[in-house]
Design an enzyme around this catalytic site. Structure first.
Site: not given
Ligand code: ADP
Length: 475
Positions: A150-151, A175, A228-229, A250-251, A379
């Site tokens: 989302w950022n 997304p 994402g994370s 990209e983590l 982070e």
């Molecule tokens: P943040 O904490 O910055 O939201 P996340 O890694 O949780 O980072 O989220 C990044 C993306 O990954 C989002 O689109 C979220 O919906 C998705 N996401 C989170 N958990 C899962 C999962 N278990 N499987 C697939 N996608 C996921």
């Protein structure tokens, strides 16, 4: 703005409605902007099938045609810059001036890959005997699935979808559930620009796990790209193993920002403000650990405190706002827990603790931060400056590198020999020297260690969506 707001997933060139709906909230007001429909398993499968059908047609198109379509998409995004930026500020919270910057930055990837589409060169390999001719050329991998955060609701999408399309790959995107509106608007504009039906599908869902499993486990999906994370990235990477997909990840990061005593301190503080406070600190390349050489520590803290005091926190739609709200209440709670833990373990807060209410977080400066504190290792993803004093170059290098992450690092120095030494020794995928903002569509963005795999942007970003085929011919 209303002409670019959509509430349903986009599959095979059409909107796909379901009965289950969830709310997309404005982080500034915590009120609902719109209810969107949550994709079901049938919809995910339809999107994969549509992308597969589209890929068969797309891979037969020529690069110049794809380049022209991308260029039209770029032009449409720029034409709707203000509308897209306002939409982004509403669903994500960042100040409108930053949102406008992100639309341009995101559009920059489309333009760059419109140009790069024409440059996926192969090789003619000198033969090792008289009877063979050896060549290699590049072909699109196939259907790509991507999950974005989302950022950066526009740039994280365009820097995946544009190179994929340039290469001849179709795309299924999920997304973030917090910012689906920008992604849907982008898909609508891509459709208007001439993306063939099924080449760019968007799945809106709160059930990320379900969608993630179907996308990663599908044999039809040949490439998976995630931003994402690190925790979620590891899980998705493991899920991709069953079908041996190509992956880009990209983590997370834990960026050091080092100020040496020979630095121009005014420039260093200006650079730090950008590297720390852009998007309220909610970026994976945000300066997370600020190392300041002890002889200039007081000067840096003074300058920083004066600059930070002037920052205005508020609704991103207000022209005066420098820092918008954090994305949701849990994000603010996490920032406050990190600050509380650091202070309990000896960190000193400069100035008063100000509570602003809602998702708004006032900037915080902490000195005397140590590796014993959670804030040193995690982070922050919020407007907190954590300062650590150091004495020697070797000491700060060891501290900077001693984390499992390796995304971005920054340092300020005016000593040319030191600049070479440090930029070579930092174990990070990207280094900013006397510069706090380094992202650029023309350059390779990515991390080492647990910060990820692969590169986005630059000529490297196109190769992520191409397979190299070696052809050996006997004559
Ligand atoms: P943040 O904490 O910055 O939201 P996340 O890694 O949780 O980072 O989220 C990044 C993306 O990954 C989002 O689109 C979220 O919906 C998705 N996401 C989170 N958990 C899962 C999962 N278990 N499987 C697939 N996608 C996921």
């Amino acid at each position: 703005m209303s002409d670019l707001i959509f509430s349903d997933s986009f599959i095979n060139g059409e909107f796909y409605k379901t009965d289950t709906r969830f709310s997309v909230d404005d982080p500034a007001t915590e009120k609902s902007i719109i209810e969107v429909s949550d994709i079901d398993q049938t919809g995910v499968q339809q999107a994969i099938n549509a992308a597969h059908g589209a890929f068969i047609k797309l891979k037969a198109t020529n690069a110049t045609t794809r380049s022209n379509v991308l260029m039209r998409w770029f032009e449409l995004v720029i034409q709707h810059k203000q509308t897209l930026a306002e939409l982004m500020t509403k669903e994500q919270g960042k100040p409108l001036k930053e949102a406008l910057g992100e639309v341009e930055y995101g559009a920059g990837f489309i333009k760059w890959y419109a140009e790069q589409a024409k440059r996926s060169y192969g090789d003619v390999i000198p033969a090792t005997d008289d009877n063979h001719r050896l060549t290699s050329f590049k072909q699109p991998i196939g259907v790509v699935a991507g999950i974005t955060p989302w950022n950066f609701p526009i740039a994280m999408v365009t820097r995946k979808v544009a190179p994929a399309y340039a290469a001849g790959c179709s795309f299924v995107l999920k997304p973030s559930e917090h910012t689906p509106l920008c992604a849907l608007a982008l898909a609508y504009l891509a459709d208007q620009a001439g993306f063939e039906q099924g080449t760019f599908n968007v799945l809106v869902s709160e059930n990320a796990k379900m969608v993630g499993e179907l996308l990663t486990e599908s044999g039809a999906v040949r490439k998976f790209t995630f931003t994402g994370s690190t925790g979620v990235g590891k899980q998705l990477l493991a899920q991709c193993a069953s079908t041996i997909k190509r992956t880009s990840m990209e983590l997370g990061g834990n960026a050091p920002f080092i100020i040496f005593d020979n630095a121009d301190l005014d420039e260093a503080v200006t650079g730090l403000m950008g590297a720390k406070f852009r998007n309220g600190g909610q970026t994976c390349v945000a300066a997370n650990r600020i190392f300041v050489q002890r002889s200039v520590l007081d000067q840096v803290v003074d300058k920083l405190a004066k600059t930070v005091t002037a920052l205005k926190v508020g609704n991103g739609l207000d022209d005066a706002t420098d820092i918008g709200p954090l994305i949701y209440p849990e994000a603010k709670q996490k920032v406050q827990e990190l600050v509380t833990d650091a202070k309990a373990k000896g960190a000193v807060q400069i100035g008063d603790n100000v509570e602003l209410g809602g998702n708004y977080q006032a900037p915080v400066i902490l000195t005397d931060v140590t590796p014993e504190m959670d804030i040193y290792h995690q982070e922050v993803f919020g407007p907190v400056v954590s300062i650590i004093a150091f004495d020697e170059e070797a000491e700060v290098l060891a501290l900077a590198n001693n984390v499992p992450y390796g995304l971005a690092a920054y340092f300020y120095s005016q000593d040319i020999k030191q600049i070479y030494r440090i930029s070579e020794a930092l174990e990070f995928g990207m280094v900013g020297i006397n510069e706090g903002l380094i992202s650029n569509p023309v350059a390779p963005f990515g991390g080492v260690k647990q910060s990820g795999l692969g590169r986005e942007g630059g000529h490297q970003g196109l190769d992520e969506y191409l397979e190299e085929k070696y052809v050996c011919m006997k004559i």
